[in-house]
Design a protein around this motif. Structure first.
Motif, PDB file in Angstrom:
ATOM      1  N   HIS A 192      -5.260  17.978 -23.876  1.00 11.63           N
ATOM      2  CA  HIS A 192      -5.006  16.694 -24.379  1.00 11.63           C
ATOM      3  C   HIS A 192      -6.164  15.911 -24.299  1.00 11.63           C
ATOM      4  CE1 HIS A 192      -0.960  18.050 -22.262  1.00 11.63           C
ATOM      5  NE2 HIS A 192      -0.666  17.974 -23.527  1.00 11.63           N
ATOM      6  N   SER A 218       0.083  10.039 -18.478  1.00  9.16           N
ATOM      7  CA  SER A 218       0.011  10.137 -20.140  1.00  9.16           C
ATOM      8  C   SER A 218      -0.104   8.842 -20.583  1.00  9.16           C
ATOM      9  CB  SER A 218       1.051  11.112 -20.790  1.00  9.16           C
ATOM     10  OG  SER A 218       2.276  10.526 -20.796  1.00  9.16           O
ATOM     11  N   ASN A 234      -3.133   8.653 -23.203  1.00 12.63           N
ATOM     12  CA  ASN A 234      -3.265   9.804 -24.039  1.00 12.63           C
ATOM     13  C   ASN A 234      -3.692   8.930 -25.592  1.00 12.63           C
ATOM     14  OD1 ASN A 234      -2.256  11.522 -22.287  1.00 12.63           O
ATOM     15  ND2 ASN A 234      -0.678  12.148 -23.615  1.00 12.63           N
ATOM     16  N   THR A 278       7.561  14.795 -23.700  1.00 12.00           N
ATOM     17  CA  THR A 278       6.911  15.694 -22.782  1.00 12.00           C
ATOM     18  C   THR A 278       5.784  15.241 -22.015  1.00 12.00           C
ATOM     19  OG1 THR A 278       5.178  16.268 -24.624  1.00 12.00           O
ATOM     20  CG2 THR A 278       7.123  17.857 -24.246  1.00 12.00           C
ATOM     21  N   ASP A 279       5.279  15.753 -21.166  1.00 10.64           N
ATOM     22  CA  ASP A 279       4.072  15.341 -20.364  1.00 10.64           C
ATOM     23  C   ASP A 279       4.203  13.996 -19.709  1.00 10.64           C
ATOM     24  OD1 ASP A 279       1.522  15.555 -19.625  1.00 10.64           O
ATOM     25  OD2 ASP A 279       0.698  14.041 -21.252  1.00 10.64           O
ATOM     26  N   ASP A 337       4.122  17.896 -27.896  1.00 11.87           N
ATOM     27  CA  ASP A 337       2.881  18.098 -27.082  1.00 11.87           C
ATOM     28  C   ASP A 337       1.813  18.301 -27.995  1.00 11.87           C
ATOM     29  OD1 ASP A 337       1.418  18.505 -24.877  1.00 11.87           O
ATOM     30  OD2 ASP A 337       1.837  20.352 -24.450  1.00 11.87           O
TER      31      ASP A 337
END
Length: 732
Positions: free
Chosen positions: A43, A75, A78, A85-86, A106
């Motif tokens: 990521h 996240s 990010n 997700t995540d 993702d």
């Protein structure tokens, strides 16, 4: 053997882990840096967003300084937050449904590139791919180090077997690690544009948005600023100034998360705009343009001005034309003889161009008011028996240029165009038609309508190749939006808002390609359209239909944060009881124009107008291309003061306006400290824009060092008897 295989597997795993850990991607201007890190699970995280480091190698150390360990917020930082997700509990930048119905995403790191562009910027492209599906997002970061400006956008694509539904598709996702944030946004309405609102951001989401389809800035602006830690002032503090450069519906979200950090998402408004993306097709989002200044708001404004003028503005190095517009002089009530007299008045006044506004077209349904004729772009034979070519020639005979008002995206129901092409109009057949200024919006998703709008300009230019200028208006938003073209071609109606905007850009691109010499004003009932992308096609914009000079001081002040003076159209009109001098002085702080009857001016006022236009022509290059400095804020004081300084710091012009007419106002008590001068040079000050028999009350025989003028300042003596003062400052 099994031990050897395990050893080889672990070696490969840790090499990959080590490799991922070593990927740090900085995006830098001369003062600011955003730093991304690829994690062990591939990521990409934003690990730093702040002042540029002297030693780039130290960026790696920042990841150990923030403990973002909450299970609910793993996240949050990010690079491009994806829905589904995540442990994602914050607002996503992208949300999709894959071709097989799966609605998770993702995004992991695939590659990145950095290249120097032909326009002096560094372009970083980071490619993300879904861990399972052949779905890709390319994130673009274009950084101009010389002007401290960054553009961000995304390109979304996939190679799935069927169509992917995109429910959200942002241009930019940013994350900041400061503690306190103050948002300045702007409330709009007709004649009340750019009213600032300061909001301390607290935990949760605050957004600014538009859902109007066209004229998207009618009620809100996509311009904003964020102060970090403390409210920035003109010369101090850290501040972001930016906008989403998109003429359609926009959504900019500011989310304070549980760490008290700021998560910012900017992009097309997903309101009724789910997009169906076919395989192997690129969807490019609009640009998010911003600067971060560590020297206060003034420096941020200069960054945006320099970027716009050097890299984005049509005809950035060419002169703009002063003009006389007939709108407030005649409205719809004119004929050929009246216009010829106005053209002669423009010549006598000393401006460069005469601009004919609304009301010149329509025959079956004459455009004698705003409820008929829009869409029928043939000269009215009663008003103009010899057509537009006669007027272009009349202007040319006087040695001036000729310009024309158009509103080619719109139609009156009472028009031949509406009768002949009802399917070209955006409307719901089963709903009542809703009008704004008695008009509806044409369907620019339709290539035939795009051709029609282009041909409005093309036919006028073919008939009048000497025509120099268009004032392009857009008054109506989209009501009950439904496209018969999309319906016929089985394209979802949710594509309407985005495809309309893309259709407009296509038309403007064709006009720019065929008629690059054209000057065009961006008008939309005032400042209904102000996005930076449009300035590739337009040379200037109309700030507001409110031309009261006192109101204009505030409107122009707020627009000056984001737009250079060369783009700002300011007209002298009779919409005020303020003096003619005050009106001209305020309008001179940009691109000067007039909406008056020259033949109704007294000899004294006519002579004064001519003199001020000569003065304007002598300093306009400084205003248009110099550095702007806001000196005294009218929201905090009884006057406004601004100055523009040329690049060599040898010439400047300073505008001072009274904004409080009460007896207790203290506008003249203190000197005003100037900015941007050379402290080593000596300057002489001259007051201009005075009537022939008017004498300045200032002592103009003194010489002052730049050091003195910036540390002590100069008192222009603004008062109830001297409500506006314009000063020229020249190095000796």
């Amino acid at each position: 053997m099994r031990r050897l295989i395990l050893s080889l597997f672990l070696l490969g795993f840790f090499c990959s882990y080590s490799f991922s850990e070593d990927i740090f991607i900085p995006v830098e201007t001369s003062t600011h840096a955003i730093v991304f890190q690829v994690t062990e699970n591939n990521h990409v995280k934003i690990i730093y967003n702040g002042r540029k480091f002297k030693d780039e190698a130290e960026y790696v150390k920042t990841k150990f300084q923030y403990n973002l360990t909450s299970e609910r917020a793993l996240s949050n930082n990010n690079i491009f937050v994806a829905a589904g997700t995540d442990n994602n509990f914050i607002e996503p930048a992208i949300a999709v449904v894959h071709s097989d119905g799966n609605n998770s995403l993702d995004l992991v790191y695939e590659k990145h590139t950095v290249n120097l562009t032909t326009d002096d910027a560094y372009l970083t492209v980071i490619t993300l791919k879904d861990a399972v599906y052949p779905f890709y997002v390319d994130l673009y970061y274009k950084a101009w180090k010389n002007v401290d400006v960054i553009e961000q956008w995304s390109v979304i694509r996939h190679k799935e077997k069927g169509i992917v539904l995109m429910n959200k598709y942002a241009s930019a996702n940013l994350y900041f690690f400061d503690k306190n944030y103050y948002l300045t946004s702007y409330n709009n309405n007709w004649a009340k544009e750019m009213q600032p609102e300061i909001t301390p951001l607290k935990e949760g989401i605050h957004d600014i948005q538009s859902r109007l389809g066209t004229r998207t800035n009618l009620f809100s602006s996509q311009n904003f600023m964020i102060s970090f830690e403390n409210q920035a002032t003109e010369d101090n503090g850290t501040v972001l100034l930016g906008q989403l450069a998109w003429n359609g519906n926009f959504l900019i979200q500011f989310e304070i998360d549980e760490y008290k950090n700021l998560h910012l998402i900017a992009g097309i408004n997903p309101y009724q705009s789910a997009s169906y993306l076919k395989p192997n097709t690129d969807f490019e989002t609009p640009k998010f343009v911003y600067t971060i200044s560590y020297e206060g708001i003034g420096k941020g404004s200069q960054n945006l001005h320099n970027w716009l003028c050097n890299y984005n503005l049509k005809k950035d190095n060419e002169d703009r034309m002063t003009l006389l517009n007939n709108w407030e002089a005649t409205y719809f009530d004119f004929d050929e003889n009246k216009l010829v007299n106005l053209i002669k008045g423009a010549k006598e006044l000393g401006v460069d161009m005469f601009l004919l506004d609304d009301g010149w077209f329509g025959n079956k349904y004459p455009r004698n008011n705003d409820n008929a004729g829009l869409g029928d772009w043939q000269a009215n034979k009663v008003k103009l028996p010899n057509g537009i070519p006669f007027l272009v020639k009349a202007a040319s005979n006087e040695g001036i240029k000729f310009g024309l008002w158009i509103e080619p995206e719109m139609v009156n129901p009472k028009s031949e165009l509406y009768e002949q092409h009802p399917q070209w109009v955006l409307k719901e057949e089963k709903r009542p038609e809703i009008y704004f200024r008695n008009q509806l919006v044409l369907d620019l998703t339709n290539p035939e309508v795009q051709d029609f709008v282009f041909n409005v300009v093309d036919q006028i230019m073919t008939e009048n190749p000497q025509l120099a200028f268009f004032k392009w208006d857009c008054n109506a938003p989209i009501f009950n939006g439904h496209s018969f073209y999309l319906e016929k071609n089985k394209i979802p109606q949710s594509h309407l808002y985005v495809e309309y905007t893309k259709g407009l850009y296509k038309v403007l691109e064709r006009i720019e390609k065929k008629y690059p010499q054209l000057f065009m004003m961006l008008c939309s009932g005032g400042a209904g359209r102000t996005d930076y992308t449009l300035f590739k096609y337009f040379t200037e914009f109309w700030l507001s239909d409110n031309t009261d000079p006192l109101e204009r001081v505030f409107i122009q002040w707020n627009f000056s944060y984001y737009y250079p003076a060369i783009t700002m159209c300011n007209h002298v009109t009779n919409w005020s009881n303020k003096s003619l001098k005050y009106r001209i002085d305020v309008a001179s702080m940009g691109k000067l124009g007039f909406d008056i009857r020259v033949d109704e001016l007294s000899p004294e006022n006519l002579a004064f107008c001519k003199q001020t236009i000569e003065n304007y022509n002598s300093f306009k290059e400084i205003v248009w291309k110099g550095n702007m400095f806001r000196l005294v804020n009218p929201y905090e004081n009884d006057l406004a003061s601004l100055m523009y300084v040329n690049g060599e710091k040898t010439k400047a012009v300073m505008f001072n306006y009274l904004t409080n007419w009460r007896f207790i106002a203290d506008a003249q008590e203190r000197p005003i400290k100037m900015k941007g001068l050379n402290p080593q040079l000596k300057y002489r000050i001259k007051e201009i824009n005075l009537y022939e028999n008017q004498k300045s009350t200032l002592n103009l025989n003194q010489e002052y060092s730049g050091d003195f003028l910036m540390k002590v300042g100069y008192n222009p003596q603004v008062s109830l008897s001297r409500t506006s003062v314009v000063l020229l400052i020249e190095a000796i």
